[in-house]
Scaffold this motif. Structure first.
Motif, PDB file in Angstrom:
ATOM      1  N   TYR A 100       1.126  -1.301  -0.216  1.00  0.00           N
ATOM      2  CA  TYR A 100       0.421   0.190  -0.220  1.00  0.00           C
ATOM      3  C   TYR A 100       0.772   0.689   0.239  1.00  0.00           C
ATOM      4  O   TYR A 100       2.369   0.773   0.277  1.00  0.00           O
ATOM      5  N   ALA A 101       0.423   2.284  -0.394  1.00  0.00           N
ATOM      6  CA  ALA A 101       0.685   3.419  -0.458  1.00  0.00           C
ATOM      7  C   ALA A 101       0.328   4.276   0.704  1.00  0.00           C
ATOM      8  O   ALA A 101      -0.505   3.722   1.027  1.00  0.00           O
ATOM      9  N   SER A 102       1.463   4.822   0.919  1.00  0.00           N
ATOM     10  CA  SER A 102       1.257   5.387   2.538  1.00  0.00           C
ATOM     11  C   SER A 102       2.244   6.683   3.149  1.00  0.00           C
ATOM     12  O   SER A 102       3.171   7.039   2.064  1.00  0.00           O
ATOM     13  N   SER A 103       1.516   7.854   3.278  1.00  0.00           N
ATOM     14  CA  SER A 103       2.491   9.153   4.157  1.00  0.00           C
ATOM     15  C   SER A 103       2.735   9.007   4.842  1.00  0.00           C
ATOM     16  O   SER A 103       3.536  10.425   5.431  1.00  0.00           O
ATOM     17  N   ARG A 104       2.606   7.663   6.008  1.00  0.00           N
ATOM     18  CA  ARG A 104       3.371   7.780   7.094  1.00  0.00           C
ATOM     19  C   ARG A 104       4.898   7.015   7.331  1.00  0.00           C
ATOM     20  O   ARG A 104       4.699   6.265   6.991  1.00  0.00           O
ATOM     21  N   GLN A 105       4.978   7.323   7.947  1.00  0.00           N
ATOM     22  CA  GLN A 105       7.227   7.670   7.344  1.00  0.00           C
ATOM     23  C   GLN A 105       7.760   5.920   8.365  1.00  0.00           C
ATOM     24  O   GLN A 105       7.803   5.326   8.121  1.00  0.00           O
ATOM     25  N   ASP A 106       6.435   5.627   9.546  1.00  0.00           N
ATOM     26  CA  ASP A 106       6.554   4.421   9.678  1.00  0.00           C
ATOM     27  C   ASP A 106       6.136   3.448   9.284  1.00  0.00           C
ATOM     28  O   ASP A 106       5.683   2.491  10.238  1.00  0.00           O
ATOM     29  N   ASP A 107       5.154   3.618   8.246  1.00  0.00           N
ATOM     30  CA  ASP A 107       4.062   2.558   7.989  1.00  0.00           C
ATOM     31  C   ASP A 107       5.747   2.099   6.985  1.00  0.00           C
ATOM     32  O   ASP A 107       5.376   0.426   6.107  1.00  0.00           O
ATOM     33  N   TYR A 108       6.628   2.375   6.698  1.00  0.00           N
ATOM     34  CA  TYR A 108       7.961   2.410   5.861  1.00  0.00           C
ATOM     35  C   TYR A 108       9.174   1.354   6.609  1.00  0.00           C
ATOM     36  O   TYR A 108       9.592   1.817   7.677  1.00  0.00           O
ATOM     37  N   ASN A 109       9.201   0.349   5.984  1.00  0.00           N
ATOM     38  CA  ASN A 109      10.373  -0.314   6.490  1.00  0.00           C
ATOM     39  C   ASN A 109      11.998  -0.371   5.913  1.00  0.00           C
ATOM     40  O   ASN A 109      12.645  -1.082   6.072  1.00  0.00           O
ATOM     41  N   SER A 110      11.890  -0.478   4.542  1.00  0.00           N
ATOM     42  CA  SER A 110      13.501  -0.317   3.611  1.00  0.00           C
ATOM     43  C   SER A 110      12.784   1.213   3.180  1.00  0.00           C
ATOM     44  O   SER A 110      12.240   2.185   2.560  1.00  0.00           O
ATOM     45  N   TRP A 111      14.423   1.455   3.499  1.00  0.00           N
ATOM     46  CA  TRP A 111      15.013   2.702   3.046  1.00  0.00           C
ATOM     47  C   TRP A 111      15.825   3.201   2.133  1.00  0.00           C
ATOM     48  O   TRP A 111      16.987   2.152   2.406  1.00  0.00           O
ATOM     49  N   GLY A 112      16.149   4.384   0.922  1.00  0.00           N
ATOM     50  CA  GLY A 112      17.300   4.511   0.070  1.00  0.00           C
ATOM     51  C   GLY A 112      17.954   5.439   0.942  1.00  0.00           C
ATOM     52  O   GLY A 112      17.726   6.294   2.653  1.00  0.00           O
TER      53      GLY A 112
END
Length: 121
Positions: A100-112
């Motif tokens: 899913y798309a999300s505007s919340r940083q905490d929803d993401y578990n992988s970052w560049g």
């Protein structure tokens, strides 16, 4: 892994295109986001895209100027930035989360790792 690129120095009113190549996962099943962090400020949401190009969202500050898109065949998400302003200067990060798309940083578990965008006035 997420590898962002395309940052640089541009004059106000100019354009830049960012890319984020994703490897090591089934890219087509991941929602993607772009975030940015300006000097001395917290990281903030820029844009997000779901599994298809028809599901997108933008921060009010960039809506109408930035366009997010994805190419599932190339495992890549893009951020086209037009009419750039000095306040767009920041390190831009791409991020991934399942489905899913999300505007919340905490929803993401992988970052560049981030790519620097500098807009001169």
């Amino acid at each position: 892994q997420l590898q962002a690129s395309g940052g640089g120095l541009v004059q106000a009113g100019g354009s830049l295109g960012l890319s984020c190549v994703v490897s090591g996962c089934a890219f087509s099943t991941y929602g993607m986001g772009w975030f940015r962090q300006a000097p001395g400020k917290e990281r903030e949401f820029v844009s997000t895209i779901g599994l298809t190009n028809g599901n997108t969202a933008y921060a009010p500050s960039v809506k109408g100027r930035f366009t997010i898109s994805r190419d599932n065949a190339q495992n890549t998400v893009y951020l086209q930035m037009n009419s750039l302003k000095p306040e767009d200067t920041a390190v831009y990060y791409c991020a991934a989360r399942r489905y899913y798309a999300s505007s919340r940083q905490d929803d993401y578990n992988s970052w560049g790792q981030g790519t620097q965008v500098t807009v001169s006035s």
